[in-house]
Design a protein around this motif. Sequence first.
Motif, PDB file in Angstrom:
ATOM      1  N   VAL A  22       0.582  -1.434  -0.049  1.00  0.00           N
ATOM      2  CA  VAL A  22       0.058  -0.042  -0.020  1.00  0.00           C
ATOM      3  C   VAL A  22       0.912   1.164   0.215  1.00  0.00           C
ATOM      4  O   VAL A  22       0.488   2.361  -0.654  1.00  0.00           O
ATOM      5  CB  VAL A  22      -0.904  -0.061   1.166  1.00  0.00           C
ATOM      6  N   VAL A  23       1.796   1.584   0.867  1.00  0.00           N
ATOM      7  CA  VAL A  23       2.819   2.403   0.890  1.00  0.00           C
ATOM      8  C   VAL A  23       3.647   2.584  -0.336  1.00  0.00           C
ATOM      9  O   VAL A  23       3.882   3.774  -0.731  1.00  0.00           O
ATOM     10  CB  VAL A  23       3.602   2.345   2.119  1.00  0.00           C
ATOM     11  N   TRP A  26       0.592   3.848  -3.203  1.00  0.00           N
ATOM     12  CA  TRP A  26      -0.148   4.596  -3.004  1.00  0.00           C
ATOM     13  C   TRP A  26       0.551   5.608  -1.926  1.00  0.00           C
ATOM     14  O   TRP A  26       0.155   5.904  -0.734  1.00  0.00           O
ATOM     15  CB  TRP A  26      -1.510   4.769  -2.503  1.00  0.00           C
ATOM     16  N   GLN A  34      -3.886   4.854   4.323  1.00  0.00           N
ATOM     17  CA  GLN A  34      -2.945   3.499   4.100  1.00  0.00           C
ATOM     18  C   GLN A  34      -3.079   2.404   5.280  1.00  0.00           C
ATOM     19  O   GLN A  34      -3.207   1.093   5.094  1.00  0.00           O
ATOM     20  CB  GLN A  34      -1.759   3.772   4.171  1.00  0.00           C
ATOM     21  N   ARG A  37      -6.329   0.253   4.494  1.00  0.00           N
ATOM     22  CA  ARG A  37      -6.180  -0.580   3.506  1.00  0.00           C
ATOM     23  C   ARG A  37      -5.375  -1.676   3.863  1.00  0.00           C
ATOM     24  O   ARG A  37      -5.410  -2.896   3.454  1.00  0.00           O
ATOM     25  CB  ARG A  37      -5.692   0.117   2.075  1.00  0.00           C
ATOM     26  N   VAL A 101       2.691   0.755   8.711  1.00  0.00           N
ATOM     27  CA  VAL A 101       2.686   2.127   7.644  1.00  0.00           C
ATOM     28  C   VAL A 101       3.477   3.214   8.062  1.00  0.00           C
ATOM     29  O   VAL A 101       4.271   3.858   7.501  1.00  0.00           O
ATOM     30  CB  VAL A 101       1.171   2.274   7.474  1.00  0.00           C
ATOM     31  N   ARG A 105       6.517   4.513   5.716  1.00  0.00           N
ATOM     32  CA  ARG A 105       6.435   5.815   5.152  1.00  0.00           C
ATOM     33  C   ARG A 105       7.779   6.635   5.890  1.00  0.00           C
ATOM     34  O   ARG A 105       8.110   7.386   4.981  1.00  0.00           O
ATOM     35  CB  ARG A 105       5.178   6.556   5.968  1.00  0.00           C
TER      36      ARG A 105
END
Length: 106
Positions: A22-23, A26, A34, A37, A101, A105
Motif C-alpha cells: 500500500v505504501v 499509494w 494506508q 487498506r 505503515v 513511510r
Amino acid sequence: MGFLIGSALAAMLVTLAAARWVVGHWPTASFGSQVFRAAAAFPLLAVALFAVATAVTLAGAARSGRPDLDPGMPIFAAVFFLFYALFVGGVVGLPTAFVAVRLFRG
C-alpha cells in the motif's frame, strides 16, 4: 495454542506485506487511508478463502449424490472460523498496520 500463535503470526505477515504494498503503490494517500487498506488485507483474505471453501464444499456434496453428506455442518464451522479470522484481523492486524505503515513511510 499453536493455532492461536499461527493465526496471529499469519495476520501479522499478511498485514506487513499489505502495508508495504500500500505504501509503495499509494505514497501520497493519507496515513489513515494506508492503515485502513493494510489492516483490511487479512479480513479480505479470510473472506476470499471462506468463499472458496464454501464453493468446494457445496460442489463436493452435489457430486456425491448421497443425501447423508450434508454440507451444512462444514459451512457452519467455516462461519465460526470466518468470525475468528475477522476478530484476529482487528485485534492483531490493526496495530500491526499502524506500526508497519509508520515504519514504511519512514
